[in-house]
Design an enzyme around this catalytic site. Structure first.
Site, PDB file in Angstrom:
ATOM      1  N   ASP A  80      31.945  75.123 -17.483  1.00  9.44           N
ATOM      2  CA  ASP A  80      30.954  76.458 -16.549  1.00  9.44           C
ATOM      3  C   ASP A  80      31.589  77.062 -15.823  1.00  9.44           C
ATOM      4  OD1 ASP A  80      31.768  74.189 -15.016  1.00  9.44           O
ATOM      5  OD2 ASP A  80      30.365  74.792 -13.853  1.00  9.44           O
ATOM      6  N   GLU A 108      31.691  72.236 -13.319  1.00 13.33           N
ATOM      7  CA  GLU A 108      33.490  72.074 -12.562  1.00 13.33           C
ATOM      8  C   GLU A 108      32.630  71.956 -11.013  1.00 13.33           C
ATOM      9  OE1 GLU A 108      36.918  72.578 -10.646  1.00 13.33           O
ATOM     10  OE2 GLU A 108      35.402  74.344 -11.785  1.00 13.33           O
TER      11      GLU A 108
END
Length: 480
Positions: free
Chosen positions: A80, A147
């Site tokens: 991400d 994350e």
């Protein structure tokens, strides 16, 4: 969207996959498409893979030498990115890829974040998995999700299928610095109930823009302006004679808020305008070094009547923005120049019935993290709100003895005739969570130079990307 913009860059395989990744929207919370892409990649190469319910993906590749008895190695990064853009950029970052270009030795994205944090780790790993002539031990690649919003993927992932006790986390942004410890963290979202009434007077807008911003961990030591906090100070100056109609600021809890907007109602427009403009001048002077492009605009929008927060609610919200601390809370007594504990008010938003404030709390001290989390929570309740915690992750404690760290430092020194640096950092990396899941895990976090991560000025150093590739392949050859 870009198309073969990076085709001539070296290492060619790395930039090929980086460009493919950038063509897929993959902001935090929007990772299914890139997760599925990784699974298809593994299927096409007959590699073992596993995708979990969170969209984490693990891919395994045997050693390059079929007779090898070498121990496996984990390569790890997150899929991400912090997906933000400028106000004038026409792009749906939930559905569209990035517009890449090359500028003076850097890869950039047009008026958006680049996502080299941590797309470059994904690209390195895919290039290794796809290679047919690289010398390497058995590889276990761990791609985690979300994350950037609390290491949610690392927290959720099941590591039972992993055999390695060595992990290379490719999620740092300064070449030649090998991270061996980091702060733990927690995201606290506070919510406050609103009471509104029809207010008659002059409607005024306040717009804060042009802040330097940055990462709320690594850049918090710079003590740059936080737009949410500045808005609090502006409203505090006029707290006795305004009602809040709307207020919002920031974009991500792990980014120092770069902008904020508010609309207020007042029956003393001239007085309020003067106080706000005077306070704005004070703030611009205070932050002239860290935020030279800060702008604060106050405009009268006309007279009339509108639904706004009542007097008590307005005072509560102004107190929230001013009473709860923000920024560096404590410096380390053990490591010079290291922030030990901090708090960042990343996002504020006034909805129909509630006002929310999202904080990211970090500390390399577990006791201090718990105390600050409890303190902010109790202050939230004292001010009339409720709160919830998410994305709680442990600190990654420094190990005095690390074989993989020694190998990386030796390789870096030998390859580039530069002295490697070993540091800890005031930002979360997934090593702490992974080390808590895998007994005796020896891990290091490193990466190429990436400038201004989490901002629209983010850029990836091309030459540094090449050097880091040489380092990774050299170390994998030694481990084979």
């Amino acid at each position: 969207m870009s198309n073969n913009i990076l085709a001539d860059l070296q290492p060619q395989a790395v930039f090929k996959y980086f460009e493919q990744i950038c063509a897929i929207p993959h902001g935090s919370g929007n990772v299914k498409q890139i997760s599925d892409y990784l699974c298809e990649f593994a299927k096409e190469r007959n590699l073992w893979f596993k995708q979990d319910e969170s969209y984490n993906v693990i891919i395994k590749k045997p050693a390059s030498d079929s007779e090898s008895k070498a121990a496996p190695v984990i390569l790890q990064g997150h899929i991400d990115m912090v997906a933000v853009k400028t106000n004038d950029k026409v792009k749906d970052m939930e559905k569209e890829g990035l517009d890449l270009y090359i500028d003076d030795g850097y890869v950039k994205a047009d008026r958006t974040t680049l996502g080299a944090d941590d797309g470059i780790a994904v690209a390195y790993a895919l290039a290794i998995l796809d290679s047919k002539d690289m010398c390497h031990p058995p590889i276990e690649v761990v791609f985690t999700v979300d994350e950037e919003i609390g290491m949610l993927g690392a927290e959720a992932i099941n590591t039972d299928c992993l055999e390695s006790k060595i992990m290379l986390n490719i999620d740092s942004e300064e070449e030649g610095i090998f991270l061996s410890g980091c702060a733990g963290g927690a995201t606290l979202k506070a919510s406050y109930p609103l009471k509104k009434s029809d207010i008659t007077g002059t409607q005024m807008s306040i717009k804060i823009n042009g802040l330097t911003s940055g990462h709320s961990g690594t850049d918090i030591i710079c003590q740059r302006a936080n737009a949410n906090i500045l808005m609090g100070r502006l409203l505090f100056a006029v707290k006795e004679c305004v009602n809040i109609v709307s207020i919002s600021g920031g974009e991500k809890d792990n980014s120092i808020a770069p902008f904020a907007d508010a609309v207020i109602m007042t029956q003393e427009a001239d007085k309020v305008a003067e106080l706000l403009n005077n306070t704005a001048n004070v703030l611009k002077e205070e932050y002239s070094v860290t935020d030279p492009h800060l702008t604060i605009k106050v405009n009268c929008e006309g007279e009339g009547s509108t639904l706004a927060c009542d007097d008590a609610t307005t005072q509560m919200l102004i107190n929230v923005l001013n009473f709860i601390p923000d920024g560096v809370v404590k410096m380390s007594n053990d490591i010079k120049g290291l922030v030990q504990t901090s708090l960042n008010l990343g996002v504020t938003e006034l909805a129909e019935k509630t006002f929310s404030a999202t904080y990211l709390i970090r500390s390399s001290s577990q006791s201090e993290k718990e105390y600050l989390t409890d303190k902010v929570g109790k202050m939230t309740e004292y001010l009339g709100g409720t709160y919830e915690l998410k994305g709680v992750y442990p600190a990654w404690e420094f190990k005095k003895n690390s074989a993989i760290r020694d190998m990386l430092c030796e390789s870096y020194n030998r390859l580039f005739n530069k002295e490697a640096l070993v540091e800890t950092m005031h930002a979360g990396v997934e090593c702490g969570i992974m080390a808590a899941k895998i007994d005796d895990l020896d891990c290091v976090s490193f990466g190429p130079d990436i400038i201004d991560i989490h901002t629209v000025k983010e850029k990836l150093d091309i030459a540094s990307t090449q050097r880091t590739w040489e380092l990774i392949t050299d170390v994998l050859k030694q481990l084979a």
